[in-house]
Design an enzyme around this catalytic site. Structure first.
Site, PDB file in Angstrom:
ATOM      1  CB  VAL A 241       2.153   1.220 -13.730  1.00 24.21           C
ATOM      2  CG1 VAL A 241       1.082   2.294 -13.718  1.00 24.21           C
ATOM      3  CG2 VAL A 241       3.490   1.804 -14.182  1.00 24.21           C
TER       4      VAL A 241
ATOM      5  CB  THR B  91      -3.677   4.956  -2.881  1.00 25.85           C
ATOM      6  OG1 THR B  91      -2.876   3.892  -3.376  1.00 25.85           O
ATOM      7  CG2 THR B  91      -4.021   5.885  -4.021  1.00 25.85           C
TER       8      THR B  91
ATOM      9  N   GLY C  76      -4.480  -2.368  -6.653  1.00 26.64           N
ATOM     10  CA  GLY C  76      -4.622  -1.682  -7.927  1.00 26.64           C
ATOM     11  C   GLY C  76      -4.867  -2.600  -9.105  1.00 26.64           C
TER      12      GLY C  76
ATOM     13  N   GLY D 222      -6.284   0.642  -2.640  1.00 29.62           N
ATOM     14  CA  GLY D 222      -6.222  -0.793  -2.375  1.00 29.62           C
ATOM     15  C   GLY D 222      -5.564  -1.516  -3.531  1.00 29.62           C
TER      16      GLY D 222
HETATM   17  N1  GLY Z   1      -3.945   1.371  -5.505  1.00 33.50           N
HETATM   18  C1  GLY Z   1      -2.585   1.679  -5.532  1.00 33.50           C
HETATM   19  C2  GLY Z   1      -1.770   0.687  -6.227  1.00 33.50           C
HETATM   20  O1  GLY Z   1      -2.156  -0.469  -6.345  1.00 33.50           O
HETATM   21  O2  GLY Z   1      -0.704   1.043  -6.696  1.00 33.50           O
END
Ligand code: GLY
Length: 382
Positions: A259, A230, A284, A282
């Site tokens: 998401v 990300t 999410g 990382g």
């Molecule tokens: N940190 C990005 C995701 O987990 O989508």
């Protein structure tokens, strides 16, 4: 297209896809003097202390892939551009780069081979946010999130609605899957039974019949390999105005519609103009379940320096996640990485990761570079 501050005190009129041209000439926010610079130090975990803020100086912090982003954000802030526009323009460099497989063009696709993007922007001076999730075929979701922030009474638009919203604002649709990411996705499909997100009975953390699941550290290790990244970027102006932006293609080969934290205000991004701005990269799911970025800003509001604040939130994540056995190793330590980034109103900055070995990008007015993240746990076996 001209930029100006509207009657509500907010920036308006940014071109849809032309970042540099669109952001030129926009004045920063209207906050007054910032507090005195303070050095941090004393961080826990890996022991990398906070870097001192230099009052009245610009600072931008980003994930390790964001060296060009922080350089651009600082350059634009110095030119008088609003920090929200500056960070969006900065991350736009990576969104357009087919070699960065974590965002925009060339981002890793979902389970069905379709690139699905999430992004958010938060503007400190107005405490307004905008975000999009699961948007397909639009290279610059951060710019679309900025449009949500600027031109709607909403915070978040998802899926086909976000794509249509982008098209209405002049963004062009394109296939974001490159030949390289297509080939990698095909390779993953051929082997996916071991590394997808559909948990088997033995991998479930909770089952209605009360039986205990097995630990599956190996599976999670492979998941970390594919989850990639990300880009987050937070910045502060010499006047102490803050903004942040997080943009991603999310977890590689995710279940369509999944998401992550990046578009969720408070999880992958949070900005409070009185305190600071923070973001996450990382895993999410853990940033969501800990309200990660918001928690970092609250820790700073309660007196922790940026690095200490990131470490404190990681510690809470590590403590709570023990309840999900497939996410911890045999010693009860998380088997995934989560990286937090923070910049304070006075320009102090810091970053920390769950497991040793990550870096972040920063430009505090002395040049864009990478620095090592503080960490909570040493890398096993090193
Ligand atoms: N940190 C990005 C995701 O987990 O989508």
């Amino acid at each position: 297209m001209s930029n100006h501050i509207d009657r509500r005190g907010f920036l308006v009129s940014v071109g849809a896809a032309a970042g540099a041209a669109a952001t030129a000439g926009l004045a920063g926010g209207a906050l007054g003097a910032v507090g005195q610079s303070q050095s941090g130090g004393g961080a826990g975990g890996g022991g990398v202390g906070a870097r001192a803020g230099r009052a009245g100086r610009v600072c931008a912090i980003s994930s390790a892939n964001g060296v060009p982003a922080v350089a651009r954000a600082v350059e634009r802030i110095r030119a008088g551009v609003d920090p929200a526009l500056a960070v969006v323009e900065g991350v736009g460099i990576l969104e357009a780069d087919p070699n960065d497989k974590t965002v925009g063009l060339g981002g890793r696709p979902n389970e069905f081979g379709i690139v699905e993007l999430d992004a958010s922007v938060m503007h400190g001076p107005t405490h307004k946010a905008g975000s999009v999730a699961s948007v397909q075929n639009i290279m610059h979701p951060a710019q679309v999130a900025l449009k949500v922030l600027q031109y709607t009474d909403h915070v978040m638009i998802v899926g086909d609605g976000a794509r249509k919203f982008a098209i209405a604002h002049g963004f062009k649709e394109e296939n974001l899957l490159t030949e390289e990411t297509r080939q990698e996705w095909m390779q993953w499909r051929r082997h996916r039974s071991e590394i997808d997100d559909w948990l088997t009975d033995s991998q479930m953390d909770w089952k209605p019949d009360g039986t205990r699941p097995l630990t599956n550290t190996e599976k999670r290790a492979e998941l970390e390999e594919r989850s990639a990244g990300t880009i987050h970027c937070s910045a502060v102006t010499p006047a102490g105005d803050l903004a942040g932006c997080t943009t991603t293609s999310g977890l590689a080969y995710k279940i369509p519609g999944r998401v992550g934290d990046s578009p969720i205000i408070g999880a992958g991004l949070f900005t409070d103009n009185e305190v600071g701005s923070a973001g996450a990269t990382g895993r999410g799911e853990e940033a969501i379940q800990s309200c990660g970025a918001h928690s970092v800003v609250m820790e700073m509001a309660n007196g922790k320096d940026p690095t200490e604040a990131c470490l404190a939130v990681l510690k809470k994540v590590a403590d709570r996640v023990r309840r999900q056995r497939r996410l911890v190793d045999e010693r009860g330590r998380p088997n995934f990485n989560l990286v937090l980034y923070a910049v304070r109103k006075d320009g102090a900055y810091g970053s920390a990761c769950m497991i040793e070995g990550r870096e972040f990008a920063v430009d505090d007015g002395t040049g864009a570079r990478r620095e090592k993240c503080a960490f909570l746990f040493e890398r096993r076996g090193d």
